[in-house]
Enzyme design. Structure first.
Site, short mmCIF file in Angstrom:
data_model
loop_
_atom_site.label_atom_id
_atom_site.label_comp_id
_atom_site.label_asym_id
_atom_site.label_seq_id
_atom_site.Cartn_x
_atom_site.Cartn_y
_atom_site.Cartn_z
N ASP A 1 0.69 -0.90 -0.13
CA ASP A 1 0.16 -0.06 0.28
C ASP A 1 0.68 1.36 -0.40
O ASP A 1 1.92 1.30 0.47
CB ASP A 1 -1.21 -0.30 1.78
N HIS B 1 -6.39 10.60 6.14
CA HIS B 1 -6.04 9.46 7.17
C HIS B 1 -5.42 9.63 8.79
O HIS B 1 -5.50 10.55 9.03
CB HIS B 1 -4.34 9.42 6.43
N SER C 1 -11.26 4.56 9.29
CA SER C 1 -10.68 4.87 10.33
C SER C 1 -11.86 5.53 11.26
O SER C 1 -12.23 5.20 12.64
CB SER C 1 -9.23 4.67 11.28
N VAL D 1 -8.28 0.35 6.25
CA VAL D 1 -8.47 0.88 8.14
C VAL D 1 -7.13 0.45 8.10
O VAL D 1 -6.17 -0.63 8.15
CB VAL D 1 -9.71 -0.74 8.80
#
Length: 282
Positions: free
Chosen positions: A80, A175, A206, A226
């Site tokens: 990622d 984020h 999140s 997440v």
């Protein structure tokens, strides 16, 4: 169980959750949470996590893959927020079936050029490639304002010109949020879904409340990332244990409840994304 492929999990049409791995305990917790929920998941390792491990992808990738293979849940590996071309090129040697190549900080034309090159490289090796358009925010240098949200017409052109397999979009999440207070732009998600022929990805999930996540999935989000929620659960459990047992020096004593707290968080997110007929049934 053999490793699942991210593309196959997304091909089902259901929303798939992707959880960040930093330590082996993260990977074990994600597997346990997925097993408890009876749902597939993606275990993703970010470039920042690789830097944390001294810049060497191999050890954490091998450990994460081993945990995933030992699980009874279908689990895929994803690399990622990769900005380094060298790290992108390491993906095919370490069991990853997908990569998120992040050139979103570049001007649009440069983002297109770099991402198209990454997609060509990935596709030649059977890898699924995700990219980002817009700035999700929450990282150094990011400004999370409506002006940096993803434009549907630009997104359609970007996907056509780069050949990416999925697109991370800026629609109101950020984020590194530790409170779940984000409000998403659901009409924008729906417009992007109409304009873009590949799965849409929500980063910074999140900080998004359960109902907002359900609405985002209904509007067209298909991959939900997440990370911070796991770290919040981990750190909270460690802090509580050490406050209650200040003389503890064996890390296994506090890592066990930390792992359990992360697993419970994973299970809860998976139940939310499974829909109202599943959420709260366990």
């Amino acid at each position: 169980m053999p490793l699942a492929r991210t593309a196959d999990l997304l091909a089902s049409g259901a929303a798939v959750a992707a959880f960040n791995v930093i330590t082996v305990e993260h990977a074990e917790a994600i597997a346990a949470g997925a097993e408890a929920a009876g749902r597939p998941a993606v275990l993703q390792i970010s470039e920042n996590a690789v830097k944390f491990h001294g810049g060497d992808l191999a050890p954490i990738a091998a450990a994460t893959a081993a945990v995933a293979r030992a699980s009874s849940a279908p689990l895929a590996l994803h690399l990622d927020h990769v900005e380094s071309v060298d790290l992108l090129h390491a993906a095919s040697a370490h069991d990853f079936s997908s990569v998120m190549y992040d050139a979103s900080a570049l001007p649009y034309a440069e983002n297109v050029k770099a991402t198209a090159e990454a997609a060509r490289w990935a596709h030649a090796r059977g890898l699924w490639l995700e990219a980002e358009l817009g700035r999700v925010g929450g990282k150094p240098g990011d400004a999370h304002t409506p002006g940096v949200r993803t434009d549907p017409s630009e997104a359609a052109a970007f996907v056509a010109d780069t050949g990416v397999d999925a697109l991370a979009v800026a629609v109101g999440s950020t984020h590194a949020m530790t409170s779940r207070t984000a409000s998403l732009d659901h009409p924008l998600i729906a417009a992007l879904r109409e304009s873009v022929p590949v799965p849409l990805v929500l980063h910074g999930s999140s900080g998004v409340p359960d109902d907002e996540l359900r609405r985002a999935v209904a509007a067209g989000i298909r991959k939900v990332n997440v990370g911070t929620a796991l770290n919040t659960a981990f750190t909270g459990a460690v802090r509580a244990f050490l406050e209650a047992h200040p003389s503890t020096v064996d890390p296994r004593r506090y890592l066990a409840p930390a792992r359990e707290a992360m697993a419970a968080t994973v299970e809860r997110f998976l139940e939310v994304l499974a829909g109202p007929h599943r959420a709260g049934t366990r």
